[in-house]
Design a protein around this motif. Structure first.
Motif, PDB file in Angstrom:
ATOM      1  N   LEU A 217       0.817  -1.203   0.000  1.00 17.50           N
ATOM      2  CA  LEU A 217       0.000   0.000   0.000  1.00 17.50           C
ATOM      3  C   LEU A 217       0.858   1.263   0.000  1.00 17.50           C
ATOM      4  O   LEU A 217       0.480   2.277  -0.594  1.00 17.50           O
ATOM      5  N   THR A 218       2.012   1.199   0.656  1.00 19.33           N
ATOM      6  CA  THR A 218       2.930   2.338   0.609  1.00 19.33           C
ATOM      7  C   THR A 218       3.435   2.566  -0.810  1.00 19.33           C
ATOM      8  O   THR A 218       3.535   3.701  -1.293  1.00 19.33           O
ATOM      9  N   ASP A 219       3.747   1.476  -1.501  1.00 15.86           N
ATOM     10  CA  ASP A 219       4.174   1.585  -2.898  1.00 15.86           C
ATOM     11  C   ASP A 219       3.042   2.113  -3.771  1.00 15.86           C
ATOM     12  O   ASP A 219       3.266   2.944  -4.671  1.00 15.86           O
ATOM     13  N   ALA A 220       1.820   1.641  -3.533  1.00 20.12           N
ATOM     14  CA  ALA A 220       0.676   2.127  -4.300  1.00 20.12           C
ATOM     15  C   ALA A 220       0.465   3.622  -4.074  1.00 20.12           C
ATOM     16  O   ALA A 220       0.148   4.364  -5.020  1.00 20.12           O
ATOM     17  N   LEU A 221       0.657   4.072  -2.838  1.00 19.80           N
ATOM     18  CA  LEU A 221       0.506   5.497  -2.543  1.00 19.80           C
ATOM     19  C   LEU A 221       1.570   6.312  -3.268  1.00 19.80           C
ATOM     20  O   LEU A 221       1.288   7.396  -3.798  1.00 19.80           O
ATOM     21  N   ARG A 222       2.793   5.793  -3.304  1.00 21.18           N
ATOM     22  CA  ARG A 222       3.867   6.489  -4.029  1.00 21.18           C
ATOM     23  C   ARG A 222       3.536   6.589  -5.522  1.00 21.18           C
ATOM     24  O   ARG A 222       3.689   7.641  -6.131  1.00 21.18           O
ATOM     25  N   ARG A 223       3.048   5.485  -6.090  1.00 18.50           N
ATOM     26  CA  ARG A 223       2.689   5.499  -7.508  1.00 18.50           C
ATOM     27  C   ARG A 223       1.510   6.429  -7.778  1.00 18.50           C
ATOM     28  O   ARG A 223       1.465   7.102  -8.817  1.00 18.50           O
ATOM     29  N   ALA A 224       0.574   6.466  -6.857  1.00 18.53           N
ATOM     30  CA  ALA A 224      -0.577   7.348  -7.037  1.00 18.53           C
ATOM     31  C   ALA A 224      -0.146   8.808  -7.067  1.00 18.53           C
ATOM     32  O   ALA A 224      -0.659   9.606  -7.862  1.00 18.53           O
ATOM     33  N   ARG A 225       0.787   9.151  -6.195  1.00 18.99           N
ATOM     34  CA  ARG A 225       1.281  10.530  -6.193  1.00 18.99           C
ATOM     35  C   ARG A 225       2.070  10.846  -7.454  1.00 18.99           C
ATOM     36  O   ARG A 225       2.034  11.967  -7.962  1.00 18.99           O
ATOM     37  N   ALA A 226       2.794   9.847  -7.969  1.00 20.96           N
ATOM     38  CA  ALA A 226       3.592  10.057  -9.180  1.00 20.96           C
ATOM     39  C   ALA A 226       2.733  10.106 -10.442  1.00 20.96           C
ATOM     40  O   ALA A 226       3.209  10.550 -11.493  1.00 20.96           O
ATOM     41  N   SER A 227       1.477   9.662 -10.354  1.00 19.54           N
ATOM     42  CA  SER A 227       0.615   9.649 -11.542  1.00 19.54           C
ATOM     43  C   SER A 227       0.316  11.046 -12.056  1.00 19.54           C
ATOM     44  O   SER A 227      -0.102  11.211 -13.203  1.00 19.54           O
ATOM     45  N   GLU A 228       0.528  12.057 -11.225  1.00 20.75           N
ATOM     46  CA  GLU A 228       0.314  13.431 -11.667  1.00 20.75           C
ATOM     47  C   GLU A 228       1.234  13.783 -12.830  1.00 20.75           C
ATOM     48  O   GLU A 228       0.865  14.561 -13.717  1.00 20.75           O
ATOM     49  N   GLY A 229       2.436  13.190 -12.832  1.00 24.11           N
ATOM     50  CA  GLY A 229       3.349  13.438 -13.939  1.00 24.11           C
ATOM     51  C   GLY A 229       2.817  12.894 -15.255  1.00 24.11           C
ATOM     52  O   GLY A 229       2.935  13.529 -16.307  1.00 24.11           O
ATOM     53  N   LEU A 230       2.211  11.701 -15.215  1.00 26.88           N
ATOM     54  CA  LEU A 230       1.611  11.129 -16.422  1.00 26.88           C
ATOM     55  C   LEU A 230       0.478  12.009 -16.926  1.00 26.88           C
ATOM     56  O   LEU A 230       0.323  12.210 -18.140  1.00 26.88           O
ATOM     57  N   LEU A 231      -0.315  12.523 -15.997  1.00 26.96           N
ATOM     58  CA  LEU A 231      -1.412  13.394 -16.406  1.00 26.96           C
ATOM     59  C   LEU A 231      -0.880  14.689 -17.011  1.00 26.96           C
ATOM     60  O   LEU A 231      -1.447  15.212 -17.982  1.00 26.96           O
ATOM     61  N   GLY A 232       0.222  15.205 -16.457  1.00 28.03           N
ATOM     62  CA  GLY A 232       0.828  16.403 -17.031  1.00 28.03           C
ATOM     63  C   GLY A 232       1.295  16.177 -18.458  1.00 28.03           C
ATOM     64  O   GLY A 232       1.120  17.042 -19.325  1.00 28.03           O
ATOM     65  N   ASP A 233       1.882  15.007 -18.703  1.00 29.68           N
ATOM     66  CA  ASP A 233       2.296  14.672 -20.071  1.00 29.68           C
ATOM     67  C   ASP A 233       1.089  14.603 -20.999  1.00 29.68           C
ATOM     68  O   ASP A 233       1.142  15.074 -22.138  1.00 29.68           O
ATOM     69  N   LEU A 234       0.005  14.007 -20.511  1.00 30.81           N
ATOM     70  CA  LEU A 234      -1.204  13.923 -21.324  1.00 30.81           C
ATOM     71  C   LEU A 234      -1.763  15.318 -21.592  1.00 30.81           C
ATOM     72  O   LEU A 234      -2.188  15.614 -22.724  1.00 30.81           O
ATOM     73  N   ARG A 235      -1.773  16.160 -20.585  1.00 26.05           N
ATOM     74  CA  ARG A 235      -2.324  17.501 -20.750  1.00 26.05           C
ATOM     75  C   ARG A 235      -1.549  18.277 -21.817  1.00 26.05           C
ATOM     76  O   ARG A 235      -2.147  18.903 -22.711  1.00 26.05           O
ATOM     77  N   SER A 236      -0.222  18.248 -21.750  1.00 28.34           N
ATOM     78  CA  SER A 236       0.581  18.966 -22.743  1.00 28.34           C
ATOM     79  C   SER A 236       0.473  18.314 -24.115  1.00 28.34           C
ATOM     80  O   SER A 236       0.415  19.007 -25.138  1.00 28.34           O
ATOM     81  N   GLY A 237       0.434  16.968 -24.152  1.00 24.18           N
ATOM     82  CA  GLY A 237       0.308  16.282 -25.428  1.00 24.18           C
ATOM     83  C   GLY A 237      -1.024  16.574 -26.101  1.00 24.18           C
ATOM     84  O   GLY A 237      -1.094  16.757 -27.316  1.00 24.18           O
TER      85      GLY A 237
END
Length: 384
Positions: A217-237
């Motif tokens: 769950l700690t790893d899942a929380l870390r990945r969830a927080r890092a997902s903002e970067g993927l969304l940023g890439d999608l937004r700019s793309g």
């Protein structure tokens, strides 16, 4: 002797272990660099050809002997994303005009020297600011004023430099209409990657809750927080793709498909935010030893199924119907569950319901329709 011999043997073993790892890292680094070059190959070729064409037109058609700024202006304008190029071309041209005009005036009246350069740069940049210029236009005004004052102290050559800049900008705009197909495909691929990452997070969270695995769950929380970067890439793309289909006459037929992906960004952003809260509260429940109903991991796994179907629907429209059905059934199922005991369980259930609404919007359902598919609980709890 034995300790020395043992140390040498250990060093040999260490060398044998390090050498393959270093080779793998080196190969991986080379692949990343080559992939980066491939991603930018079209842009590099576009800039190179635009610079050559701009210089050739200024030199052989217009007749300027040293058309320095024509290729420079072309590359500067092409160096920005599609949505900015029209504004950037105008800024470059106006900045050059202001800088050359102010520089010519000072050369004619006061000559060249340290005080003249100081004043001419400050004045040109100030005029650009007063005209409401952006950073690029202000910088160009100062650069051109300094160049006219020092490298080309000839008032009669000012207009030719402005014409070179205009010519370079025109060539850049013409080159920009030839847009790469990758700008059309990439947003769809990025949206699929974001959705698949969300599905993986939901599965990992479900497994962590089921097994009370704090590390998972700690790893899942870390990945969830890092997902903002993927969304940023999608937004700019997505913004880049929309700009391409608007500017390029060769890509306008893709406008509807690109806009569909751009419309996913807002509900997907809300889904990611809700999912982060969900994962954090699931992790807290395990850390504190709170009881989570056994049905919740199953809800999360079913939610992951719906999320994967949405990702598939980006390439196979038929999957959109299946995703809508899965999420609708899941929304109705959450309404039948009893009110959980404990804050963490209430929050997790509430975030599941909120995420269902957000994901339903990704299937083309309106917000009001999505809320109806996730009916109110008997006690009136409504997370949305």
């Amino acid at each position: 002797m034995d300790p020395v011999r043992l140390t040498l043997e250990q060093l040999r073993e260490l060398r044998d272990d390090i050498a393959p790892q270093a080779a793998r890292r080196s190969r991986a680094s080379v692949r990343r660099r080559v992939d980066r070059w491939r991603d930018r190959a079209f842009f590099i070729a576009q800039c190179a050809l635009a610079a050559g064409v701009a210089w050739g037109l200024a030199r052989y058609v217009v007749g300027h002997k040293v058309p320095f700024f024509a290729p420079v202006a072309a590359m500067i304008c092409l160096g920005f994303s599609f949505g900015q190029r029209l504004r950037r071309v105008a800024e470059v041209m106006v900045g050059v005009a202001v800088g050359v005009g102010v520089g010519d005036l000072f050369v004619k009246m006061f000559g060249t020297g340290v005080p003249q350069i100081v004043f001419v740069v400050a004045l040109a940049m100030s005029v650009a600011v007063l005209l409401g210029a952006g950073t690029l236009m202000v910088t160009q005004a100062g650069v051109q004023a300094a160049m006219v004052t020092t490298l080309l102290p000839d008032p009669g050559a000012g207009f030719s430099r402005w014409l070179d800049a205009a010519l370079g900008g025109a060539v850049a705009l013409a080159a920009a209409t030839i847009a790469p197909a990758a700008a059309i495909r990439r947003p769809r691929q990025q949206a699929s990657a974001v959705l698949n990452e969300l599905a993986a997070l939901l599965v990992e969270t479900a497994d962590g809750l089921r097994t009370h695995d704090e590390a998972a769950l700690t790893d899942a929380l870390r990945r969830a927080r890092a997902s903002e970067g993927l969304l940023g890439d999608l937004r700019s793309g997505a913004a880049e793709g929309v700009a391409v289909v608007r500017m390029s006459p060769f890509r306008r037929r893709h406008r509807g498909r690109v806009q569909e992906i751009a419309d996913l960004v807002v509900p997907l952003d809300r889904a990611i935010r809700n999912l982060r809260v969900l994962v954090r509260r699931a992790a807290v429940s395990v850390w504190r030893g709170e009881v989570i109903p056994p049905e919740y991991p199953q809800l999360l796994e079913r939610l992951a199924d719906g999320t994967r179907l949405i990702a598939e629907s980006l390439f196979e429209p038929a999957a959109d119907v299946a995703a809508h059905r899965v999420l609708g059934e899941l929304g109705r199922r959450t309404a039948d569950l009893p009110t959980p005991a404990g804050l963490s369980a209430v929050v997790v259930l509430g975030q599941i319901r909120s995420t269902i609404v957000d994901l339903l919007e990704l299937t083309g359902t309106t917000y009001e329709e999505a809320r109806e598919l996730v009916p109110l609980r008997p006690d009136g709890l409504d997370e949305k």
